[in-house]
Write an enzyme that holds these catalytic residues in place. Structure first.
Site, PDB file in Angstrom:
ATOM      1  N   HIS A  56      -3.750   4.286  -6.740  1.00  0.00           N
ATOM      2  CA  HIS A  56      -4.293   5.018  -7.894  1.00  0.00           C
ATOM      3  C   HIS A  56      -3.907   6.487  -7.855  1.00  0.00           C
ATOM      4  O   HIS A  56      -4.544   7.290  -7.165  1.00  0.00           O
ATOM      5  CB  HIS A  56      -5.819   4.869  -7.852  1.00  0.00           C
ATOM      6  CG  HIS A  56      -6.521   5.296  -9.094  1.00  0.00           C
ATOM      7  ND1 HIS A  56      -7.632   4.653  -9.563  1.00  0.00           N
ATOM      8  CD2 HIS A  56      -6.304   6.314  -9.951  1.00  0.00           C
ATOM      9  CE1 HIS A  56      -8.055   5.252 -10.665  1.00  0.00           C
ATOM     10  NE2 HIS A  56      -7.270   6.260 -10.914  1.00  0.00           N
ATOM     11  N   HIS A  58      -2.207   9.856 -10.408  1.00  0.00           N
ATOM     12  CA  HIS A  58      -1.788  10.371 -11.713  1.00  0.00           C
ATOM     13  C   HIS A  58      -0.669  11.370 -11.446  1.00  0.00           C
ATOM     14  O   HIS A  58      -0.916  12.415 -10.841  1.00  0.00           O
ATOM     15  CB  HIS A  58      -2.961  11.047 -12.428  1.00  0.00           C
ATOM     16  CG  HIS A  58      -4.122  10.117 -12.668  1.00  0.00           C
ATOM     17  ND1 HIS A  58      -4.202   9.296 -13.758  1.00  0.00           N
ATOM     18  CD2 HIS A  58      -5.224   9.853 -11.915  1.00  0.00           C
ATOM     19  CE1 HIS A  58      -5.311   8.567 -13.693  1.00  0.00           C
ATOM     20  NE2 HIS A  58      -5.959   8.882 -12.581  1.00  0.00           N
ATOM     21  N   LEU A  59       0.545  11.020 -11.851  1.00  0.00           N
ATOM     22  CA  LEU A  59       1.683  11.911 -11.587  1.00  0.00           C
ATOM     23  C   LEU A  59       2.051  12.749 -12.810  1.00  0.00           C
ATOM     24  O   LEU A  59       2.942  13.580 -12.750  1.00  0.00           O
ATOM     25  CB  LEU A  59       2.888  11.112 -11.085  1.00  0.00           C
ATOM     26  CG  LEU A  59       2.651  10.333  -9.773  1.00  0.00           C
ATOM     27  CD1 LEU A  59       3.933   9.658  -9.311  1.00  0.00           C
ATOM     28  CD2 LEU A  59       2.086  11.212  -8.670  1.00  0.00           C
ATOM     29  N   ARG A  60       1.327  12.520 -13.924  1.00  0.00           N
ATOM     30  CA  ARG A  60       1.384  13.387 -15.123  1.00  0.00           C
ATOM     31  C   ARG A  60       2.714  13.396 -15.864  1.00  0.00           C
ATOM     32  O   ARG A  60       2.839  14.122 -16.847  1.00  0.00           O
ATOM     33  CB  ARG A  60       1.003  14.829 -14.775  1.00  0.00           C
ATOM     34  CG  ARG A  60      -0.352  14.993 -14.101  1.00  0.00           C
ATOM     35  CD  ARG A  60      -1.483  14.456 -14.950  1.00  0.00           C
ATOM     36  NE  ARG A  60      -2.797  14.807 -14.398  1.00  0.00           N
ATOM     37  CZ  ARG A  60      -3.876  14.071 -14.557  1.00  0.00           C
ATOM     38  NH1 ARG A  60      -3.824  12.924 -15.246  1.00  0.00           N
ATOM     39  NH2 ARG A  60      -5.034  14.432 -14.054  1.00  0.00           N
ATOM     40  N   ASP A 150      -7.295   3.093 -17.092  1.00  0.00           N
ATOM     41  CA  ASP A 150      -7.982   4.101 -16.273  1.00  0.00           C
ATOM     42  C   ASP A 150      -8.087   5.464 -16.947  1.00  0.00           C
ATOM     43  O   ASP A 150      -7.169   5.929 -17.611  1.00  0.00           O
ATOM     44  CB  ASP A 150      -7.303   4.294 -14.921  1.00  0.00           C
ATOM     45  CG  ASP A 150      -8.040   5.332 -14.105  1.00  0.00           C
ATOM     46  OD1 ASP A 150      -9.237   5.128 -13.878  1.00  0.00           O
ATOM     47  OD2 ASP A 150      -7.444   6.355 -13.745  1.00  0.00           O
ATOM     48  N   HIS A 177     -11.805   0.936 -14.884  1.00  0.00           N
ATOM     49  CA  HIS A 177     -12.532   2.185 -14.610  1.00  0.00           C
ATOM     50  C   HIS A 177     -13.935   1.923 -15.149  1.00  0.00           C
ATOM     51  O   HIS A 177     -14.110   1.778 -16.357  1.00  0.00           O
ATOM     52  CB  HIS A 177     -11.802   3.318 -15.345  1.00  0.00           C
ATOM     53  CG  HIS A 177     -12.589   4.579 -15.529  1.00  0.00           C
ATOM     54  ND1 HIS A 177     -12.145   5.795 -15.057  1.00  0.00           N
ATOM     55  CD2 HIS A 177     -13.762   4.841 -16.161  1.00  0.00           C
ATOM     56  CE1 HIS A 177     -13.014   6.739 -15.388  1.00  0.00           C
ATOM     57  NE2 HIS A 177     -14.004   6.183 -16.059  1.00  0.00           N
ATOM     58  N   ASN A 276     -14.416  12.227 -12.182  1.00  0.00           N
ATOM     59  CA  ASN A 276     -14.975  11.065 -12.877  1.00  0.00           C
ATOM     60  C   ASN A 276     -14.524   9.795 -12.169  1.00  0.00           C
ATOM     61  O   ASN A 276     -13.323   9.548 -12.123  1.00  0.00           O
ATOM     62  CB  ASN A 276     -14.497  11.052 -14.341  1.00  0.00           C
ATOM     63  CG  ASN A 276     -15.197   9.983 -15.145  1.00  0.00           C
ATOM     64  OD1 ASN A 276     -16.098   9.314 -14.650  1.00  0.00           O
ATOM     65  ND2 ASN A 276     -14.772   9.791 -16.382  1.00  0.00           N
ATOM     66  N   ASP A 303      -6.907   8.508  -6.292  1.00  0.00           N
ATOM     67  CA  ASP A 303      -7.138   9.000  -7.655  1.00  0.00           C
ATOM     68  C   ASP A 303      -6.645  10.449  -7.778  1.00  0.00           C
ATOM     69  O   ASP A 303      -7.253  11.286  -8.445  1.00  0.00           O
ATOM     70  CB  ASP A 303      -8.620   8.872  -8.057  1.00  0.00           C
ATOM     71  CG  ASP A 303      -8.847   9.070  -9.556  1.00  0.00           C
ATOM     72  OD1 ASP A 303      -7.857   9.178 -10.312  1.00  0.00           O
ATOM     73  OD2 ASP A 303     -10.013   9.119  -9.969  1.00  0.00           O
ATOM     74  N   HIS A 307      -4.407  19.039 -12.012  1.00  0.00           N
ATOM     75  CA  HIS A 307      -4.636  19.772 -13.256  1.00  0.00           C
ATOM     76  C   HIS A 307      -4.117  21.188 -13.077  1.00  0.00           C
ATOM     77  O   HIS A 307      -4.361  21.815 -12.043  1.00  0.00           O
ATOM     78  CB  HIS A 307      -6.132  19.829 -13.594  1.00  0.00           C
ATOM     79  CG  HIS A 307      -6.678  18.527 -14.064  1.00  0.00           C
ATOM     80  ND1 HIS A 307      -6.315  17.947 -15.258  1.00  0.00           N
ATOM     81  CD2 HIS A 307      -7.535  17.661 -13.475  1.00  0.00           C
ATOM     82  CE1 HIS A 307      -6.940  16.786 -15.401  1.00  0.00           C
ATOM     83  NE2 HIS A 307      -7.682  16.582 -14.325  1.00  0.00           N
TER      84      HIS A 307
END
Ligand SMILES: [Zn+2]
Length: 433
Positions: A56, A58-60, A150, A177, A276, A303, A307
């Site tokens: 899990h 997030h590589l954006r 997700d 999720h 979250n 996760d 940002h």
């Protein structure tokens, strides 16, 4: 081709042994192996494990390259000891079709530091109204076998049921999720005594537990394979434990931050601790630790949610949820779970390797370290002490909740198919941004 002898390390699982790597594969495992023409790497005092797997992240990319790219995220992953990571589909455009998942996988291969196994969206644009083309993503060059919306739950039970039935037909996994969003609107933190004191809108544990219960019932009804993302409550752990006991096809993950931090971190209203699901209370954290130890929870997944500074350095209510995780996962587990005795080091490594590899298909990853297997390996120093400095991280973002903390355990080398992606604690790509 090249050969490397990792000499004198402690294999997990296993014991003291040398590992000879040749032509991208494990050639031999044993004590006192002859080096021949192989380059010898001294691993005395170090642990040699299968390369870590993160279900899990997030590589954006595509869409928010100001926060992370596949290159910077791959560098962070390699430094964290990961050889395989699973990027979530909440990109822009979303990964809800064969084109986007293929682009992500291809970009990962081009960077070449870690294998990417993209997760496809369950519903079109993750809107939760109609199923995305799961079959086309599965048949694509990215060979997607796990689907998730997700960031959002699959709100409609009817749609989740159809997704589980459809995915079952080709052996795929639906990862949810778990959040009843009608109970979490504008929530800033865990709903409890502290949210009341701080005057912040809370996200009750019941909002997770209800969806976990619903999802388990639908997995049981359909016989489909369900994976539950980032469990955060004692109630969810207990629901999964009893579902597994009755044979429901479910697997589950937990993040390092939910295992190590509590809602007390929000006392200073610092947005870096907004995530979250939210950081919970002590009883939840202890239940997650116990669930991870007894195997109710199969895997630790970060996760990892980068940002950009401008996005996170605002008031708590405006800040997006999410924390970095790839570069600190191992050390947080060793410092906060292994050292206090919640897990053995072998259990911690299992939850980063074969545990996640049980949750979906990840060919070549998760171990074991046996002759013939691809040489996806992590070598770490369990005793190394280091202090987390956000500015020193390889991620393009800085939102780590562990800034300033001294942690124990650091990755020394990571090998992807026999080639060093990290050597002596540095990425081998020459520092390209
Ligand atoms: Zn999520």
């Amino acid at each position: 081709m090249s050969a490397t002898l990792l000499r004198g390390g402690r294999l997990v699982p296993g014991g003291d042994a040398d590992v000879l790597v040749r032509d991208g594969r494990v050639a031999e495992v044993g004590t006192g192996l002859a080096a021949g023409r192989a380059e010898v790497v001294d691993c005395a005092g170090l642990v040699v494990s299968p390369g870590f797997v993160d279900l899990h992240v997030h590589l954006r990319e595509p869409g928010r390259e100001d926060a992370e790219t596949i290159r910077t995220g791959s560098r962070a992953a390699a430094l964290g000891g990961f050889t395989a990571v699973c990027p979530m589909p909440n990109t822009d455009p979303p990964a809800d079709n064969a084109g986007v998942v293929e682009m992500v996988a291809a970009r990962g291969r081009e960077v070449g530091l870690v294998d990417l196994f993209p997760v496809g969206a369950v519903t079109l644009a993750r809107r939760g109204t109609e199923l995305a083309e799961l079959g086309a993503m599965a048949r694509s060059a990215a060979a997607v076998d796990t689907f998730s919306d997700d960031g959002s739950p699959i709100r409609e039970a009817r749609l989740l049921r159809r997704a589980l039935e459809y995915a079952r037909a080709f052996g795929a996994v639906i990862a949810d999720h778990c959040e009843d969003v009608s109970l979490t609107e504008d929530a800033q933190m865990h709903e409890g005594e502290l949210s009341g004191l701080l005057g912040l809108r809370g996200w009750p544990a019941a909002a997770e537990d209800m969806i976990v219960a619903r999802d388990l019932m639908l997995a049981e009804l359909t016989g489909g394979r369900l994976h539950l993302c980032h469990l955060s409550t004692a109630g969810a752990v207990e629901l999964v434990r009893s579902a597994k006991a009755r044979g429901v096809r479910v697997t589950a993950e937990v993040t390092p931050h939910h295992l190590s931090l509590t809602d007390a971190a929000l006392t200073r209203y610092d947005p870096v601790f907004k995530v979250n699901p939210p950081l919970r209370g002590k009883a939840d954290v202890e239940a997650l630790r116990a669930g991870l130890a007894d195997g109710t929870i199969d895997a630790v997944a970060t996760d990892h949610a980068p940002h950009a500074r401008e996005a996170k350095e605002v008031e708590l209510a405006q800040a997006p949820p999410g924390m970095l995780g790839l570069e600190t996962a191992l050390a947080v587990l060793l410092t906060d779970l292994v050292e206090p005795g919640w897990l053995t080091i072998d259990q911690a490594i299992e939850r980063l390797t074969s545990g996640p590899a049980r949750c979906r298909s990840l060919p070549g990853h998760g171990g074991p370290i046996t002759p013939g297997a691809p040489a996806n390996l992590t070598v770490f120093d369990p005793a190394a002490r280091w202090t987390v400095r956000p500015e020193a991280l390889a991620s393009r973002s800085r939102n780590t909740p562990f800034a300033g903390r001294e942690l124990h355990g650091r990755v020394r080398h990571t090998l992807l198919r026999g080639r060093f992606s990290v050597r002596d604690g540095a990425v081998t790509d020459g520092g390209e941004p």
